[in-house]
Design an enzyme around this catalytic site. Sequence first.
Site, short mmCIF file in Angstrom:
data_model
loop_
_atom_site.label_atom_id
_atom_site.label_comp_id
_atom_site.label_asym_id
_atom_site.label_seq_id
_atom_site.Cartn_x
_atom_site.Cartn_y
_atom_site.Cartn_z
N GLY A 60 35.94 -26.08 50.62
CA GLY A 60 35.08 -26.80 49.67
C GLY A 60 35.83 -27.08 48.39
CG HIS A 91 32.00 -21.23 45.80
ND1 HIS A 91 32.64 -20.01 45.73
CD2 HIS A 91 32.85 -22.14 45.25
CE1 HIS A 91 33.82 -20.18 45.13
NE2 HIS A 91 33.98 -21.46 44.84
CD GLU A 92 33.04 -25.76 46.59
OE1 GLU A 92 33.39 -26.22 45.50
OE2 GLU A 92 33.70 -24.90 47.21
CD GLN A 98 37.08 -26.13 42.70
OE1 GLN A 98 36.36 -26.61 43.57
NE2 GLN A 98 37.85 -25.08 42.92
CG HIS A 152 33.15 -24.99 41.33
ND1 HIS A 152 33.99 -24.37 40.44
CD2 HIS A 152 33.52 -24.56 42.56
CE1 HIS A 152 34.84 -23.59 41.11
NE2 HIS A 152 34.58 -23.67 42.39
CB CYS A 200 37.49 -20.03 43.86
SG CYS A 200 37.22 -21.53 42.91
CG LEU A 201 40.73 -24.44 47.09
CD1 LEU A 201 40.58 -25.90 47.47
CD2 LEU A 201 41.87 -23.79 47.86
ZN ZN Z 1 35.49 -22.59 43.91
#
Ligand code: ZN
Length: 174
Positions: free
Chosen positions: A45, A134-135, A50, A138, A92-93
């Site tokens: 995701g 989660h997304e 991000q 963000h 998380c990226l």
């Molecule tokens: Zn994340």
Amino acid sequence: MIRSILIHPDPRLKKLCDPVTEITGEVRQLAADMLETMYDAPGIGLAAPQVGVMRRVLVMDCIKEGTPEPMVLINPAVIWASEDQTVYEEGCLSIPDQYADVKRPAEVQVRWTDLHGVEQERQFAGIWATCVQHEIDHLDGKLFIDYLGPLKRQMITRKMEKLKRERARELTVR
Ligand code: ZN
């Protein structure tokens, strides 16, 4: 085009994102770039902030093996959440190589607009439910580490500050 992923801590990861009002070519390009960036990372995701775009757009694909199922969600909102909760070890990226257990509703009903401007609704369960929540977090400037205790959160943040210093140094040397 693969875009660079912001690493925590970054003020852009703490901001509320603006809704998309029109599906323009720019939005379609953003979605395509985000999917490419997510698969390249690799991750399941990715949310627009991000990659430094403060808009309510996220992409995801939680299929590990088999036919990919790329999804683009514009202006997504959780309209129902189950009382049942599950714990997943999240990563998380924007917080590379750090993982922690986070408890969230096991199932959620989400409404969003697709790339054709059509409203969609779907109930997500399992890893998809965790990922979509989660997304969406963000888009509201919230990270999974915000669910952890202050000590754990500070420890991870310090590691990320160190990682960013190291990366900046590498770039200077090159
Ligand atoms: Zn994340």
